[in-house]
Design a protein around this motif. Structure first.
Motif, PDB file in Angstrom:
ATOM      1  N   GLU A  48       3.567  -5.625   6.176  1.00  0.00           N
ATOM      2  CA  GLU A  48       3.531  -5.455   4.442  1.00  0.00           C
ATOM      3  C   GLU A  48       5.070  -5.708   4.182  1.00  0.00           C
ATOM      4  OE1 GLU A  48       1.229  -4.508   2.248  1.00  0.00           O
ATOM      5  OE2 GLU A  48      -0.357  -3.631   3.444  1.00  0.00           O
ATOM      6  N   ILE A  49       5.166  -6.864   3.218  1.00  0.00           N
ATOM      7  CA  ILE A  49       4.388  -7.715   2.800  1.00  0.00           C
ATOM      8  C   ILE A  49       4.134  -8.908   3.771  1.00  0.00           C
ATOM      9  CG2 ILE A  49       4.057  -9.338   0.735  1.00  0.00           C
ATOM     10  CD1 ILE A  49       4.567  -6.575   0.042  1.00  0.00           C
ATOM     11  N   SER A  50       2.905  -9.328   3.765  1.00  0.00           N
ATOM     12  CA  SER A  50       2.445 -10.416   4.610  1.00  0.00           C
ATOM     13  C   SER A  50       2.757 -11.524   4.103  1.00  0.00           C
ATOM     14  CB  SER A  50       1.257 -10.291   4.992  1.00  0.00           C
ATOM     15  OG  SER A  50       0.651 -11.420   6.031  1.00  0.00           O
ATOM     16  N   HIS A  51       3.319 -12.772   4.736  1.00  0.00           N
ATOM     17  CA  HIS A  51       3.067 -13.904   4.081  1.00  0.00           C
ATOM     18  C   HIS A  51       2.066 -14.930   4.480  1.00  0.00           C
ATOM     19  CE1 HIS A  51       5.516 -16.116   7.061  1.00  0.00           C
ATOM     20  NE2 HIS A  51       6.290 -15.108   7.106  1.00  0.00           N
ATOM     21  N   ASP A  52       1.357 -14.753   5.770  1.00  0.00           N
ATOM     22  CA  ASP A  52       0.472 -15.508   6.165  1.00  0.00           C
ATOM     23  C   ASP A  52      -0.963 -14.746   6.743  1.00  0.00           C
ATOM     24  OD1 ASP A  52       1.712 -14.624   8.473  1.00  0.00           O
ATOM     25  OD2 ASP A  52       2.133 -16.868   9.067  1.00  0.00           O
ATOM     26  N   ILE A  53      -0.958 -13.731   6.690  1.00  0.00           N
ATOM     27  CA  ILE A  53      -2.130 -12.769   7.158  1.00  0.00           C
ATOM     28  C   ILE A  53      -2.844 -12.292   5.985  1.00  0.00           C
ATOM     29  CG2 ILE A  53      -3.067 -10.967   8.708  1.00  0.00           C
ATOM     30  CD1 ILE A  53      -1.273 -12.954  10.440  1.00  0.00           C
ATOM     31  N   PRO A  54      -4.054 -12.327   6.038  1.00  0.00           N
ATOM     32  CA  PRO A  54      -4.840 -11.969   4.612  1.00  0.00           C
ATOM     33  C   PRO A  54      -4.886 -10.422   4.540  1.00  0.00           C
ATOM     34  CG  PRO A  54      -5.803 -13.886   5.534  1.00  0.00           C
ATOM     35  CD  PRO A  54      -5.034 -13.754   6.568  1.00  0.00           C
ATOM     36  N   HIS A  55      -4.576  -9.998   3.470  1.00  0.00           N
ATOM     37  CA  HIS A  55      -4.484  -8.437   3.245  1.00  0.00           C
ATOM     38  C   HIS A  55      -5.926  -7.835   3.491  1.00  0.00           C
ATOM     39  CE1 HIS A  55      -3.253  -4.759   1.346  1.00  0.00           C
ATOM     40  NE2 HIS A  55      -1.871  -5.258   1.875  1.00  0.00           N
ATOM     41  N   GLN A  56      -5.955  -6.320   4.002  1.00  0.00           N
ATOM     42  CA  GLN A  56      -7.078  -5.831   4.173  1.00  0.00           C
ATOM     43  C   GLN A  56      -7.532  -4.994   3.139  1.00  0.00           C
ATOM     44  OE1 GLN A  56      -8.050  -5.363   8.584  1.00  0.00           O
ATOM     45  NE2 GLN A  56      -5.790  -4.625   8.856  1.00  0.00           N
ATOM     46  N   ASN A  57      -6.476  -4.672   2.208  1.00  0.00           N
ATOM     47  CA  ASN A  57      -6.703  -3.767   0.801  1.00  0.00           C
ATOM     48  C   ASN A  57      -7.164  -2.384   1.319  1.00  0.00           C
ATOM     49  OD1 ASN A  57      -6.699  -5.801  -1.191  1.00  0.00           O
ATOM     50  ND2 ASN A  57      -8.468  -6.653  -0.588  1.00  0.00           N
ATOM     51  N   TRP A  58      -6.024  -1.956   2.249  1.00  0.00           N
ATOM     52  CA  TRP A  58      -6.226  -0.537   2.655  1.00  0.00           C
ATOM     53  C   TRP A  58      -5.690   0.422   1.608  1.00  0.00           C
ATOM     54  CZ3 TRP A  58      -4.658  -0.313   8.717  1.00  0.00           C
ATOM     55  CH2 TRP A  58      -5.724  -1.314   9.426  1.00  0.00           C
ATOM     56  N   SER A  59      -6.167   1.595   1.339  1.00  0.00           N
ATOM     57  CA  SER A  59      -5.412   2.630   0.903  1.00  0.00           C
ATOM     58  C   SER A  59      -4.723   3.463   1.773  1.00  0.00           C
ATOM     59  CB  SER A  59      -6.350   3.285  -0.167  1.00  0.00           C
ATOM     60  OG  SER A  59      -7.314   4.167   0.706  1.00  0.00           O
ATOM     61  N   ARG A  60      -4.250   4.630   1.231  1.00  0.00           N
ATOM     62  CA  ARG A  60      -3.590   5.531   2.038  1.00  0.00           C
ATOM     63  C   ARG A  60      -4.524   6.210   3.111  1.00  0.00           C
ATOM     64  NH1 ARG A  60       0.948   9.165   0.785  1.00  0.00           N
ATOM     65  NH2 ARG A  60       1.208  10.537   2.401  1.00  0.00           N
ATOM     66  N   GLU A  61      -5.965   6.362   2.834  1.00  0.00           N
ATOM     67  CA  GLU A  61      -6.756   6.878   3.745  1.00  0.00           C
ATOM     68  C   GLU A  61      -6.941   6.057   5.100  1.00  0.00           C
ATOM     69  OE1 GLU A  61     -10.703   7.672   1.911  1.00  0.00           O
ATOM     70  OE2 GLU A  61     -11.711   7.259   4.002  1.00  0.00           O
ATOM     71  N   GLU A  62      -7.094   4.554   4.805  1.00  0.00           N
ATOM     72  CA  GLU A  62      -7.114   3.834   5.881  1.00  0.00           C
ATOM     73  C   GLU A  62      -5.835   3.773   6.868  1.00  0.00           C
ATOM     74  OE1 GLU A  62      -8.283   2.644   2.946  1.00  0.00           O
ATOM     75  OE2 GLU A  62     -10.206   2.687   3.392  1.00  0.00           O
ATOM     76  N   TRP A  63      -4.716   3.731   6.141  1.00  0.00           N
ATOM     77  CA  TRP A  63      -3.401   3.671   6.766  1.00  0.00           C
ATOM     78  C   TRP A  63      -3.435   5.024   7.529  1.00  0.00           C
ATOM     79  CZ3 TRP A  63      -0.932  -0.299   8.215  1.00  0.00           C
ATOM     80  CH2 TRP A  63      -0.890  -1.341   7.427  1.00  0.00           C
ATOM     81  N   ASP A  64      -3.695   6.166   7.114  1.00  0.00           N
ATOM     82  CA  ASP A  64      -3.597   7.484   7.760  1.00  0.00           C
ATOM     83  C   ASP A  64      -4.362   7.445   8.884  1.00  0.00           C
ATOM     84  OD1 ASP A  64      -3.188  10.089   8.271  1.00  0.00           O
ATOM     85  OD2 ASP A  64      -4.372  10.946   6.774  1.00  0.00           O
ATOM     86  N   ARG A  65      -5.620   6.776   9.008  1.00  0.00           N
ATOM     87  CA  ARG A  65      -6.527   6.593   9.954  1.00  0.00           C
ATOM     88  C   ARG A  65      -5.911   5.861  10.959  1.00  0.00           C
ATOM     89  NH1 ARG A  65     -11.297   4.479   7.956  1.00  0.00           N
ATOM     90  NH2 ARG A  65     -11.467   6.291   6.525  1.00  0.00           N
ATOM     91  N   ASP A  66      -5.147   4.578  10.686  1.00  0.00           N
ATOM     92  CA  ASP A  66      -4.651   3.928  11.346  1.00  0.00           C
ATOM     93  C   ASP A  66      -3.594   4.185  12.087  1.00  0.00           C
ATOM     94  OD1 ASP A  66      -5.838   1.064  11.833  1.00  0.00           O
ATOM     95  OD2 ASP A  66      -3.902   0.289  11.828  1.00  0.00           O
ATOM     96  N   PHE A  67      -2.825   5.182  11.454  1.00  0.00           N
ATOM     97  CA  PHE A  67      -1.646   5.750  12.434  1.00  0.00           C
ATOM     98  C   PHE A  67      -2.169   6.789  13.725  1.00  0.00           C
ATOM     99  CE2 PHE A  67       2.589   5.590  10.034  1.00  0.00           C
ATOM    100  CZ  PHE A  67       2.164   3.976   9.500  1.00  0.00           C
ATOM    101  N   TYR A  68      -3.220   7.297  13.101  1.00  0.00           N
ATOM    102  CA  TYR A  68      -4.051   8.137  14.274  1.00  0.00           C
ATOM    103  C   TYR A  68      -4.370   7.034  15.418  1.00  0.00           C
ATOM    104  CZ  TYR A  68      -7.771  10.338  16.550  1.00  0.00           C
ATOM    105  OH  TYR A  68      -8.636  10.904  17.393  1.00  0.00           O
TER     106      TYR A  68
END
Lengths: 311, 311, 311
Positions: free
Chosen positions: C11-31
């Motif tokens: 974040e910010i990406s310049h060539d990888i399309p965004h996944q449109n995650w919210s805090r919930e998805e990021w929290d899970r991803d850190f896990y």
């Protein structure tokens, strides 16, 4: 933020890979559309080159088209009735005649298609308008004639149902979906855009009722100016002004995946400010649907829902 | 509509991103294949450049290949036995020698690979044939020699197991997967295609048993003519004629995602009409599997199932 | 095999399309990151051109940036605290000044950003280092100055928190993500690479603490040599040496999808052998996460887990 209340149905697509949906998936998608407030669906085109969405006797014969396995127009109309949607029918795009100086032929075929389609489907209460699928950005030779003749005929056969066009802006991102590049250098100026569309709108009003410019071809910071010019021009010529808010991302090497929510939000904020009448999107089913084959779209749907619940 | 009863296994792929499957996913995929009537799996190549599907002593040494983490050939054979599939083994593609005038070297390495592979895996009851992975569209210098020498050796070591090739047509869509374009101008004519393949088939019959032309490089409306020519040529020269029905879409900017079902259906209808013996696809696991990483493939599987249930 | 213990946050990406995650998805991803042993997250850049990850008064004003809808820096710091991650803050990349001979301006803006960011977020116990987002492969005019001035200032304001850079190698795969091609001809030699990075490291040590070369731009068989040169150079100049193991595939027409596990494994084996201190990846959330929008990533995660359980 302007809410999205309409979407194109990208059948036949020419550059977005197909999702291979059956009636079941489409039925569910109309339900998902309704849930976020979409009340209008616009068939992008009823045929493209040799591919058809409905068994058109005219196109099968005159264009040597492939017999379609499903009557998608019938299906979309039935689903529109079920889900209380207004359906706009997109005309045939030969993909050739109107680019090759044979505008007359493009028009001629479409006048016959309009008659046929109205005969086949005109009795459906969901048939609420027409879409002229020949998309342009500039005062392209013959486009006024194409829009006028087609538009007038649509209205004549259908007791004046509204006619929609969705032009694009010849901006920095107006590059072919087949180019590996994302931007180009030679672009239209705001002034020149205004001048050309003033001419076009002045010539087509009466035949065309609604103009919904695509919002993805200019830099985000320039969009507000274009929205405002387009909105003023439409008002001046007695046209209704919608915005076609693209839900795919034009800034990425993969052409195309769903847009970053932040970008779509910016564009809808600009549309709200410009006072456009309605926002439609190209298009819900690939790029915003919770059942899209692109999971990024599922998340875009959620982000959109979260934001609009508070608006 | 001709039913699909075979598929390539795209290992090692050179242009389709990997799905990172383990044995578990492959086992399940063979089950899904079986369910729609697939009885034949064809390893596209056992090695490409420095990448290997099996721990080949010959290739590790002579080509300085990377040690593969898994013996995929062993795994595919075991899964073929379990799911009652006929397995065809694809030869090594150097990616260089046969394009650089060193056809002799390409052949020499492959003769040794054939010996090694038959020694390693020839006792498996699922080992049912060979695939010559050097794919061509024209009477390319040396190709007759490559096919003949490799094919004869395959048959000699294996008690005459059948040898398959899958050429392509030098049609409008014969462009590199790395080109951003979809079509090209300079294409072979049907007559020239017939002439060249008459020469090739006449020279390779005896070494090659089955020819399965790829069906994705010509316009849909021209496919029937090519299928018919190919079928007639094969009959004339005593070869068996299959079709390789591509399940990915060559008409889109993203190279490649699953094909639109309508297109695949058209091609299988044409294959049925041309009377080919068998239809295989490139390939099930990415483009038609219900567990593919491309969800469009799940839907293609469903559409295929629905159609074939009524056939 | 070297285990991955860090990842960029794109974040910010310049060539990888965004996944449109919210805090919930990021929290899970850190896990999910934590579960495979990741203890370090590196924000690739806090802003790119007009796009921001946090409401920077400086950048909103001086660069006319778009107001960000979410304070991602705050969110990433909070999630880092929760999941016990060390967070590295990536500086602003104008996308223009440092390419146009205005290196001074790039530095000037970033010195102000460093002050602002430390004022806003410096009190977070998870704020553990800095990332200089201007990535280079060669002794590019002015890069030493950029790295030195930015790096020293980062350390000065933050009581000497470590400063990281992640250069790339000017190898055969150093082509733009917008090119349809995968390789280029004109590449740096190992000797020239060593010479230039000897000069750079000698000039920046003291300002930069850690160098983590990207590992995807050279052929797999050449990686070991580069890893070894980089590791030796870092040791010579008192820098710490990490590897940035790319988890996307540079060998495919779709730019970019998750890498084939076999390739990533090869690179991590080479990194282990070269004795680098730590392996980070670009990046977990798109290319390795079990909740990535690319299902290939889910499988890569599983393959990685299986392998590292036995190591």
């Amino acid at each position: 933020m302007k809410k999205i209340t309409g979407t194109f149905l990208d059948e036949i697509s020419h550059d977005i890979p197909h999702q291979n949906w059956s009636r079941e998936e489409w039925d569910r998608d109309f339900y998902f559309m309704r849930k976020i407030g979409i009340d209008t669906v616009i068939l992008i085109r009823c045929g493209y080159k040799k591919w058809l969405t409905y068994p058109s006797k005219i196109l099968l014969k005159s264009q040597n088209c492939y017999e379609p396995p499903v009557d998608l127009v019938r299906m979309f109309l039935e689903l529109s009735e079920k889900h209380d949607m207004a359906f706009y029918f997109g005309l045939y795009d030969s993909g050739s005649y109107w680019h090759d100086g044979q505008q007359k032929k493009e028009v001629e075929i479409n006048l016959a298609v309009i008659d046929e389609v109205w005969r086949f489907y005109g009795q459906s209460p969901a048939f609420c308008g027409w879409y002229l699928s020949q998309e342009v950005s500039r005062r392209f030779a013959g486009i006024v004639d194409i829009y006028s003749k087609m538009g007038y005929h649509c209205k004549a056969v259908s007791n004046h149902l509204p006619v929609l066009i969705s032009p694009y802006i010849d901006g920095i991102k107006n590059v072919s979906s087949l180019s590996s590049q994302l931007i180009k250098e030679d672009t239209v100026s705001l002034e020149q855009h205004e001048k050309e569309w003033n001419d076009i709108m002045s010539a087509i009003h009466g035949a065309v009722d609604i103009v919904a410019f695509q919002d993805g071809h200019v830099e985000y910071e320039k969009l507000a100016d274009y929205l405002s010019v387009n909105s003023d021009l439409a008002a001046k010529h007695g046209l209704r002004c919608w915005t076609n808010c693209e839900s795919f991302d034009r800034d990425m090497p993969i052409k195309f995946l769903p847009i970053k929510w932040e970008k779509m939000r910016l564009k809808l904020l600009a549309a709200e400010k410009a006072g456009v009448e309605k926002a439609i999107t190209f298009e819900f089913s690939h790029f915003m649907s919770p059942q899209s084959c692109y999971p990024q779209a599922h998340n875009l749907y959620q982000r959109y829902l979260e934001e609009t619940r508070h608006v």
